[in-house]
Design an enzyme around this catalytic site. Structure first.
Site, mmCIF file in Angstrom:
data_model
loop_
_atom_site.group_PDB
_atom_site.id
_atom_site.type_symbol
_atom_site.label_atom_id
_atom_site.label_comp_id
_atom_site.label_asym_id
_atom_site.label_seq_id
_atom_site.Cartn_x
_atom_site.Cartn_y
_atom_site.Cartn_z
ATOM 1 N N ASP A 11 46.953 47.026 42.631
ATOM 2 C CA ASP A 11 46.021 45.940 42.893
ATOM 3 C C ASP A 11 46.382 45.324 44.236
ATOM 4 O OD1 ASP A 11 43.992 43.941 42.184
ATOM 5 O OD2 ASP A 11 45.665 42.551 42.057
ATOM 6 N N SER A 12 45.503 44.495 44.756
ATOM 7 C CA SER A 12 45.797 43.786 45.996
ATOM 8 C C SER A 12 46.938 42.784 45.814
ATOM 9 C CB SER A 12 44.542 43.045 46.465
ATOM 10 O OG SER A 12 44.049 42.222 45.427
ATOM 11 N N TYR A 43 42.179 41.172 49.379
ATOM 12 C CA TYR A 43 41.377 42.271 49.918
ATOM 13 C C TYR A 43 39.889 41.894 49.947
ATOM 14 C CZ TYR A 43 45.191 45.790 49.325
ATOM 15 O OH TYR A 43 46.357 46.534 49.411
ATOM 16 N N GLY A 44 39.517 40.955 49.074
ATOM 17 C CA GLY A 44 38.100 40.606 48.886
ATOM 18 C C GLY A 44 37.314 40.324 50.155
ATOM 19 N N CYS A 74 42.140 46.757 40.974
ATOM 20 C CA CYS A 74 41.410 45.883 41.895
ATOM 21 C C CYS A 74 39.929 46.293 41.962
ATOM 22 C CB CYS A 74 42.056 45.991 43.275
ATOM 23 S SG CYS A 74 41.302 44.937 44.505
ATOM 24 N N ASN A 75 39.055 45.331 41.690
ATOM 25 C CA ASN A 75 37.611 45.611 41.750
ATOM 26 C C ASN A 75 37.175 45.944 43.170
ATOM 27 O OD1 ASN A 75 35.924 44.502 39.058
ATOM 28 N ND2 ASN A 75 38.016 43.784 39.253
ATOM 29 N N THR A 76 37.731 45.233 44.153
ATOM 30 C CA THR A 76 37.330 45.461 45.537
ATOM 31 C C THR A 76 37.678 46.892 45.964
ATOM 32 O OG1 THR A 76 37.821 43.121 45.936
ATOM 33 C CG2 THR A 76 37.474 44.501 47.875
ATOM 34 N N GLU A 153 44.951 31.540 40.442
ATOM 35 C CA GLU A 153 46.384 31.663 40.779
ATOM 36 C C GLU A 153 47.087 30.306 40.705
ATOM 37 O OE1 GLU A 153 47.442 34.053 44.166
ATOM 38 O OE2 GLU A 153 46.125 35.673 43.515
ATOM 39 N N CYS A 185 36.195 40.941 38.831
ATOM 40 C CA CYS A 185 37.365 40.600 39.648
ATOM 41 C C CYS A 185 38.536 40.400 38.699
ATOM 42 C CB CYS A 185 37.098 39.319 40.443
ATOM 43 S SG CYS A 185 38.538 38.740 41.370
ATOM 44 N N THR A 186 39.701 40.848 39.144
ATOM 45 C CA THR A 186 40.891 40.801 38.293
ATOM 46 C C THR A 186 41.224 39.400 37.778
ATOM 47 O OG1 THR A 186 42.113 40.621 40.369
ATOM 48 C CG2 THR A 186 42.074 42.788 39.294
ATOM 49 N N HIS A 187 40.879 38.383 38.577
ATOM 50 C CA HIS A 187 41.297 37.015 38.233
ATOM 51 C C HIS A 187 40.365 36.325 37.233
ATOM 52 C CE1 HIS A 187 43.608 37.749 41.816
ATOM 53 N NE2 HIS A 187 44.178 36.569 41.778
#
Ligand code: DGL
Length: 269
Positions: A11-12, A43-44, A74-76, A153, A185-187
């Site tokens: 992931d980023s 990365y987004g 990572c989705n991006t 975060e 998105c991961t978050h």
């Protein structure tokens, strides 16, 4: 080929731990090696060209660990660089877009699906195009929500400011009368309470990481690659910068203690 070889996840940064969390839930005996590129996150907002270069380097870190499969958390990266990773790795590669889109296509009743993600993910149209391939009758509505990443975060998962921002971002999607929303998105899985509240619980939320873990499990079974050992698996975490912050913030994303986090040198921001 030894089935005890680890699954590689990258992931980023920290966010991919939500995908590891889903993997450990569905595959409690698999060894996992994680790489988070904390030196170069996020990365987004970056160009797809740069994200593709980063993705190639991240893949190489995992390949050094002799992984049996690569999961792009990572989705991006999954949106703009899946082909880069597939080309580089001689092992199966799973991104989060296809599983997330498939789960949304199954869930929608009115064929009106919303997608939220980083600017890179939304501008790539990866989810929109995949949904159309699965079912051309689905109408997709996208919204980039970049501020959700730092808020998650920061731990502001139940904060007035986050709710206000969520209202701003999600209002256009409510006008489109979506019945399903992809958390692209991961978050975002950390923000489901607030997102659900803003959408008045009337929308089915799809966690792409969760859908991806189910796909990984199916693939491992199909390829007869499940780890036969029933011992406690080894989860190894590697980052390109500030391992101590990863340890602190990461626990919330992973839902358990992380243990030692290793720093991989050579990644400049
Ligand atoms: N991991 C990224 C994603 O899922 C979010 C954080 C970033 O922008 O790097 O798209």
């Amino acid at each position: 080929m030894s089935n005890s070889r680890p699954i590689g996840v990258f992931d980023s940064g920290i966010g991919g731990l939500t995908v590891v969390r889903a993997l450990t839930h569905h595959l409690p005996h698999e060894n996992i090696v994680y790489f988070g590129d904390t030196a170069r996150v996020p990365y987004g907002p970056k160009s797809s060209q740069v994200v593709r270069e980063y993705a190639a380097q991240d893949t190489d870190v995992l390949l050094e660990h002799d992984v049996k499969m690569i999961v792009i958390a990572c989705n991006t990266v999954s949106a703009v660089a899946l082909d880069v990773v597939q080309k580089r790795a001689k092992v199966p590669v799973v991104g989060v877009i296809q599983p997330g889109a498939e789960a949304a296509a199954r869930a929608t009743t009115k064929k009106r699906v919303g997608i939220i993600g980083t600017i890179g993910t939304i501008n790539s149209y990866a989810y929109v195009n995949t949904l159309r391939q699965i079912d051309p009758g689905i109408q997709a509505f996208s919204q980039a929500c970049p501020l959700f990443v730092p808020l998650a975060e920061e731990g502001w998962t139940d904060h007035k400011a986050t709710e206000l921002i969520a209202k701003e971002y999600l209002f256009p999607l409510t006008l489109e009368k979506i019945d399903t929303l992809i958390l692209g998105c991961t978050h975002y899985p950390l923000l489901t309470t607030i997102i659900g509240k803003v959408l008045h619980q009337s929308v089915t939320l799809i966690d792409s990481g969760e859908a991806t873990a189910v796909t990984v499990k199916r693939l491992l079974d199909e390829k007869n690659m499940r780890n036969a050992s029933k011992l406690k698996p080894n989860l190894q975490f590697n980052v390109s910068d500030v391992p101590h912050r990863f340890t602190e913030v990461g626990e919330r994303f992973l839902g358990q203690k992380l243990g030692r986090v290793h720093r991989v040198a050579g990644f400049a921001a």
